[in-house]
Scaffold this motif. Structure first.
Motif, short mmCIF file in Angstrom:
data_model
loop_
_atom_site.label_atom_id
_atom_site.label_comp_id
_atom_site.label_asym_id
_atom_site.label_seq_id
_atom_site.Cartn_x
_atom_site.Cartn_y
_atom_site.Cartn_z
N ASP A 193 0.85 -1.20 0.00
CA ASP A 193 0.00 0.00 0.00
C ASP A 193 0.88 1.24 0.00
O ASP A 193 1.37 1.68 1.04
N GLY A 194 1.09 1.81 -1.19
CA GLY A 194 1.92 3.00 -1.30
C GLY A 194 1.31 4.22 -0.64
O GLY A 194 2.03 5.10 -0.14
N ASN A 195 -0.01 4.27 -0.59
CA ASN A 195 -0.66 5.41 0.07
C ASN A 195 -0.34 5.43 1.55
O ASN A 195 -0.05 6.49 2.12
N GLU A 196 -0.37 4.27 2.18
CA GLU A 196 -0.08 4.20 3.62
C GLU A 196 1.37 4.60 3.91
O GLU A 196 1.64 5.38 4.83
N ILE A 197 2.29 4.09 3.11
CA ILE A 197 3.71 4.42 3.32
C ILE A 197 3.95 5.90 3.03
O ILE A 197 4.66 6.59 3.78
N GLY A 198 3.34 6.41 1.97
CA GLY A 198 3.46 7.82 1.65
C GLY A 198 2.94 8.71 2.76
O GLY A 198 3.53 9.74 3.10
N ASP A 199 1.82 8.30 3.37
CA ASP A 199 1.24 9.08 4.47
C ASP A 199 2.18 9.10 5.68
O ASP A 199 2.30 10.12 6.36
N GLN A 200 2.82 7.97 5.95
CA GLN A 200 3.76 7.90 7.07
C GLN A 200 4.92 8.88 6.86
O GLN A 200 5.31 9.61 7.79
N ILE A 201 5.47 8.88 5.66
CA ILE A 201 6.58 9.78 5.36
C ILE A 201 6.13 11.24 5.40
O ILE A 201 6.80 12.11 5.96
N THR A 202 4.97 11.50 4.82
CA THR A 202 4.46 12.87 4.78
C THR A 202 4.23 13.40 6.20
O THR A 202 4.49 14.58 6.48
N GLU A 203 3.77 12.54 7.09
CA GLU A 203 3.56 12.96 8.48
C GLU A 203 4.88 13.39 9.12
O GLU A 203 4.95 14.41 9.81
N GLY A 204 5.93 12.61 8.86
CA GLY A 204 7.24 12.97 9.40
C GLY A 204 7.78 14.25 8.78
O GLY A 204 8.40 15.09 9.47
N VAL A 205 7.55 14.43 7.48
CA VAL A 205 8.00 15.65 6.80
C VAL A 205 7.25 16.86 7.33
O VAL A 205 7.82 17.95 7.52
N LYS A 249 18.14 12.83 -3.45
CA LYS A 249 17.90 11.65 -4.27
C LYS A 249 16.67 11.91 -5.14
O LYS A 249 15.67 12.46 -4.65
N PRO A 250 16.71 11.53 -6.41
CA PRO A 250 15.52 11.69 -7.26
C PRO A 250 14.30 11.04 -6.61
O PRO A 250 14.40 9.95 -6.03
N CYS A 251 13.16 11.70 -6.73
CA CYS A 251 12.00 11.37 -5.89
C CYS A 251 11.47 9.95 -6.08
O CYS A 251 11.20 9.26 -5.11
N THR A 252 11.32 9.52 -7.33
CA THR A 252 10.73 8.20 -7.55
C THR A 252 11.66 7.07 -7.10
O THR A 252 11.23 6.18 -6.35
N PRO A 253 12.94 7.06 -7.50
CA PRO A 253 13.82 6.01 -6.98
C PRO A 253 13.95 6.03 -5.46
O PRO A 253 13.99 4.96 -4.82
N HIS A 254 14.00 7.22 -4.88
CA HIS A 254 14.06 7.31 -3.42
C HIS A 254 12.78 6.74 -2.80
O HIS A 254 12.82 6.05 -1.78
N GLY A 255 11.65 7.01 -3.45
CA GLY A 255 10.38 6.45 -2.97
C GLY A 255 10.38 4.93 -3.02
O GLY A 255 9.86 4.27 -2.12
N VAL A 256 10.98 4.36 -4.08
CA VAL A 256 11.08 2.90 -4.17
C VAL A 256 11.93 2.37 -3.02
O VAL A 256 11.59 1.35 -2.40
N GLN A 257 13.03 3.04 -2.72
CA GLN A 257 13.86 2.65 -1.57
C GLN A 257 13.04 2.64 -0.28
O GLN A 257 13.16 1.72 0.53
N LYS A 258 12.22 3.66 -0.10
CA LYS A 258 11.40 3.75 1.12
C LYS A 258 10.38 2.61 1.16
O LYS A 258 10.12 2.04 2.23
N ILE A 259 9.79 2.28 0.01
CA ILE A 259 8.83 1.18 -0.04
C ILE A 259 9.49 -0.12 0.39
O ILE A 259 8.97 -0.87 1.22
N LEU A 260 10.67 -0.39 -0.14
CA LEU A 260 11.38 -1.62 0.21
C LEU A 260 11.72 -1.65 1.70
O LEU A 260 11.54 -2.67 2.37
N ALA A 261 12.20 -0.52 2.21
CA ALA A 261 12.59 -0.47 3.62
C ALA A 261 11.38 -0.62 4.54
O ALA A 261 11.41 -1.40 5.50
N LYS A 262 10.30 0.10 4.24
CA LYS A 262 9.12 0.07 5.11
C LYS A 262 8.42 -1.29 5.05
O LYS A 262 7.72 -1.67 6.00
N THR A 263 8.60 -2.02 3.95
CA THR A 263 7.97 -3.32 3.80
C THR A 263 8.87 -4.43 4.35
O THR A 263 8.47 -5.60 4.37
N GLY A 264 10.08 -4.07 4.76
CA GLY A 264 11.00 -5.06 5.31
C GLY A 264 11.66 -5.93 4.26
O GLY A 264 12.08 -7.06 4.55
#
Length: 297
Positions: free
Chosen positions: A6-18, A137-152
């Protein structure tokens, strides 16, 4: 059981921190500012810019938007960029691509102050990324990194195949995957339109990142059981819907899901992270330019 990420959930988590970091900066008298520049009549580009400005408003970033007629000379765009480079209230500058044919895209990217280049596409920032000392870091590749990390999903020691070699996604994605440290230490293979026997490459992969811009080009027959599939593609295809089209990725979702251990959908996968990481970079830019430290998520 396949995990649909769920990219929306991960995006919301990051946005909250930002947003928390934005509040810290504002309390220190620094309001992060992002300027978007649109020189196109393209409807999709207008939508993307609107979404970015809406995200700014939601987390307290000051949004500035400039629209230029697509028939204006290139010098008009360059003058606008120069003004924004000189404006201390603007910490990040994003020129929405594509620009008209009479405007040199590379000159646009090079014109932006690298400290304000929150897309991470200025040659200086590309060089810093490749050398392992990224500023943004370019936004989309960095976002992919965050997805991988947050998903374990571990990248260290894994075989990752990136399908697509664009300057925006494919090349920086591969560079991030091979970097030392968290989110890196993978063995990365970059495939593209000239790759011979693409399916043989993707079947050998632990992680497949599809970013070629070709609708549903990767299906389940090209994957091995247990693969992680990250679909960066967003393609409009004709469909019997109210709009006359539907959005699909570069992956045939249903057949790939039957093989994958984890997979991102389209929409609702990588897309939300692209905007979240743009906000991340804008706040980082404000922090770097003001000297006010924040701890980004």
């Amino acid at each position: 059981m396949t995990t649909v990420i769920d990219g929306n959930e991960i995006g919301d988590q990051i946005t909250e921190g930002v947003a928390e970091c934005t509040e810290t900066l504002v309390n220190e008298g620094v309001t992060p500012g992002l300027a978007t520049v649109l020189m196109s009549d393209d409807g999709a580009s207008e939508t993307y810019v609107s979404m970015k400005q809406q995200a700014c408003a939601e987390i307290g970033i000051e949004g500035y938007h400039y629209e230029l007629d697509a028939d204006e000379p290139a010098e008009t765009l360059f003058a606008t960029i120069d003004d924004l480079n000189a404006d201390p209230a603007v910490h990040g500058i994003l020129v929405q691509m594509p620009v008209p044919d009479h405007v040199d895209k590379r000159e646009v990217l090079e014109r932006i102050d690298p400290m304000k280049d929150v897309d991470g596409f200025h040659p200086e920032n590309v060089g810093r990324l490749v050398s392992g000392n990224a500023r943004y870091k370019p936004c989309t590749p960095h976002g992919v990194q965050k997805i991988l990390a947050k998903t374990g999903i571990e990248t260290e020691g894994k075989d990752a195949v990136v399908v697509g070699r664009s300057d925006i996604v494919g090349k920086p994605m591969a560079n991030l995957l091979i970097q030392y440290g968290s989110g890196g230490n993978a063995t990365a293979t970059v495939c593209h339109s000239r790759t011979d026997d693409l399916a043989a490459k993707t079947r050998d992969a632990d992680i497949v990142i599809a970013a070629a811009g070709v609708p549903e080009m990767i299906d389940g027959s090209m994957l091995t059981e247990g693969t992680t599939v990250i679909d960066v593609g967003i393609n409009r295809v004709d469909a019997d819907t109210e709009k006359g089209y539907e959005l699909v990725g570069d992956v045939d979702f249903e057949s790939a899901k039957a093989k994958a251990d984890a997979i991102t959908p389209v929409p609702g996968g990588v897309g939300p992270l692209t905007i979240a990481m743009l906000m991340y970079n804008t706040v980082k830019a404000a922090s770097l330019q003001s000297g006010v430290d924040v701890t980004l998520p």
